[in-house]
Design an enzyme around this catalytic site. Structure first.
Site: not given
Ligand code: NAD
Length: 485
Positions: A154, A252, A286, A465
């Site tokens: 995002n 996060e 997020c 963080e």
């Molecule tokens: P996601 O969990 O699908 O993927 C995040 C990252 O993790 C990607 O690089 C992905 O390839 C990797 N990944 C996926 N499966 C994995 C596994 N089994 N083991 C290790 N890595 C793996 O999330 P997304 O769809 O890319 O992002 C959206 C989500 O992120 C939303 O839920 C959003 O709220 C959250 N988010 C949180 C914050 C925060 O600071 N809390 C900030 C931004 C986004």
């Protein structure tokens, strides 16, 4: 305009390399719904190679003076800044966000992340204690080793650098993985690292799917800490692998943030900010406030003004100056958001505006555009108000008493952020105290001071963080006690 590579490569041991499998996955431009580049389809073998390079680089990087590390990080910050327009263009093509937003927020923040942690490490300190028995304790802060940094799509470069910069500043070497959905600016960052002369192996970037590359980083026994930002479900899976290996974890995760509006708020400021906190980056931040609670005596006025202004937002091609709402990140994500809107209808929600895919004219007709959507009439317990949608969709709900809105605000599994709008200072502090969220804004939103702890409660994450907290994460404390009697 700018030319982006039609194929990107992994960055391992200071070099660009293909994945060992030599396979690629397509990278789609969401504004036109078409493939524009290829991303390495890496796996555990590439992660192993990257980890070996990081292990080799660790002894010299971790013992380099703070001043030298400062100089490298600051150089990277300078180069990001110099290439702002190019990087903002790349982020726009890769992610679908507006060029205006990428240029104003994403890229400047990526540069600031490096600059902030370049200087933070110069001010990082440890403590010592002298007690009555004449013994002295002092505490070393020692970089933990090789760190794994995994980030989402995002805010691609913004969140990638938010992890990498403090890890490198701490003296860790890094194996990093950006989202496979938006890998372009991470690749461009590796070009910048080469230009900045960053020593080989200090930062390694492995591209590919989460279940292959991400999981291999989490599973690798020599990677001692994992800093992850992404979905709660992925966070759970990561914790289940990393916890029995006693790895340090910073997670996060997702959110379902309340935006609480009292009738005594500064109305114009609230309305303007609520439009941003609802729909900035197509609601794919997020920290967006997706559950809006409005005190009943203000409800009708707010609803009318909010709907009127949101209907005026221009959804369009993200590179165009007039566009306020760009494309969502992928076809799959667009379909997920549309299915959430269908669910809201089934749950009895009344769509006040938006609610549909928007088809633009040629050449954008296959792009992933959704009109900003406002829904009312839903119970706070329904799925629409409980599950993260992560798109341009908000619900509005009236409330009467403070206790009632507190109860509804806290009645979700998430606890990332919350926004409170009131001119009553006592009430604002009381509510801030009672909310189960890691980040609370009073009469503002996305107002960030990088020294503050950043993170969520409950299913929104583990750890914080930001500031020195993330430097503590990438360091191990070692206490030494000397008896000098
Ligand atoms: P996601 O969990 O699908 O993927 C995040 C990252 O993790 C990607 O690089 C992905 O390839 C990797 N990944 C996926 N499966 C994995 C596994 N089994 N083991 C290790 N890595 C793996 O999330 P997304 O769809 O890319 O992002 C959206 C989500 O992120 C939303 O839920 C959003 O709220 C959250 N988010 C949180 C914050 C925060 O600071 N809390 C900030 C931004 C986004």
């Amino acid at each position: 305009m700018f030319q982006l590579p039609d194929k990107i490569l992994n960055y391992i041991n200071g070099q660009f390399v293909e994945s060992i499998s030599k396979n690629y996955i397509p990278n789609i431009n969401p504004s036109i719904g078409k493939e524009y580049s290829l991303t390495p389809d890496s796996d555990a073998n590439d992660v192993k190679m990257a980890t070996n390079a990081a292990l080799d680089a660790f002894p010299s990087w971790s013992t380099l003076s703070h001043q030298k590390r400062y100089e490298y990080l600051n150089k990277i910050a300078d180069l990001i800044e110099k290439k702002t327009d190019f990087l903002a263009y790349a982020e726009t093509v890769d992610n679908g966000k507006t060029f205006k937003l990428a240029k104003k927020v994403d890229i400047p923040r990526a540069s600031t992340n490096f600059r902030f942690y370049a200087t933070a490490i110069l001010h990082y300190y440890s403590q010592s204690y002298i007690n009555e028995n004449k013994s002295l304790n002092y505490t070393y802060k020692q970089p933990i080793g090789v760190a794994g940094c995994i980030s989402p799509w995002n805010l691609p470069l913004y969140l990638f650098t938010w992890k990498i910069a403090p890890a490198l500043a701490s003296g860790c070497t890094v194996v990093a993985k950006p989202s496979e959905i938006t890998p372009m600016t991470a690749y461009l960052l590796s070009e910048i690292c080469i230009e900045a002369g960053l020593p080989a192996g200090v930062l390694n970037i492995v591209h590919g799917d989460g279940y292959k590359v991400g999981q291999s980083i989490v599973e690798h026994p020599k990677i001692r800490a994992i800093s992850f930002t992404g979905g709660t479900k992925t966070g759970k899976s990561i914790a289940s692998i990393a916890a029995p290996m006693f790895k340090k974890l910073s997670l996060e995760l997702g959110g379902k943030n309340p935006n609480i509006i009292f009738a005594d708020c500064n109305y114009d400021k609230m309305l303007k900010t609520t439009i941003q906190s609802s729909f900035a980056n197509q609601g794919q931040i997020c920290l967006c406030g997706s559950r809006i609670f409005v005190q009943r005596k203000l409800y009708e006025q707010f609803k009318n003004d909010f709907v009127e202004k949101v209907k005026d937002l221009k959804t369009g091609p993200p590179l165009e100056d007039a566009t306020q709402i760009g494309a969502v990140v992928s076809e799959q994500h667009m379909n997920k958001i549309l299915s959430c809107i269908e669910l809201a209808k089934q749950e009895g929600g009344n769509i006040l505006c938006g609610g549909k895919r928007k088809i633009l004219s040629d050449p954008y007709q296959d792009g992933y555009y959704i009109e900003p959507t406002i829904i009312e009439g839903l119970d706070y317990k329904c799925r629409t108000n409980q599950e993260e949608i992560f798109g341009p969709v908000v619900t509005i709900t009236p409330f009467d008493a403070e206790e009632e809105v507190m109860m509804m605000a806290n009645a979700v599994e998430y606890g990332l952020s919350a926004t409170i709008w009131t001119e009553n200072l006592n009430r604002a502090h009381k509510i801030a105290h009672q909310l189960e969220n890691g980040i609370i804004w009073i009469n503002t939103w996305l107002n960030r001071d990088l020294r503050t702890p950043f993170g969520g409660m409950k299913s929104s994450g583990v750890g914080r963080e930001g500031g020195f907290k993330i430097l503590d994460f990438f360091n191990e404390d070692k206490n030494v006690c000397v008896d000098f009697t």
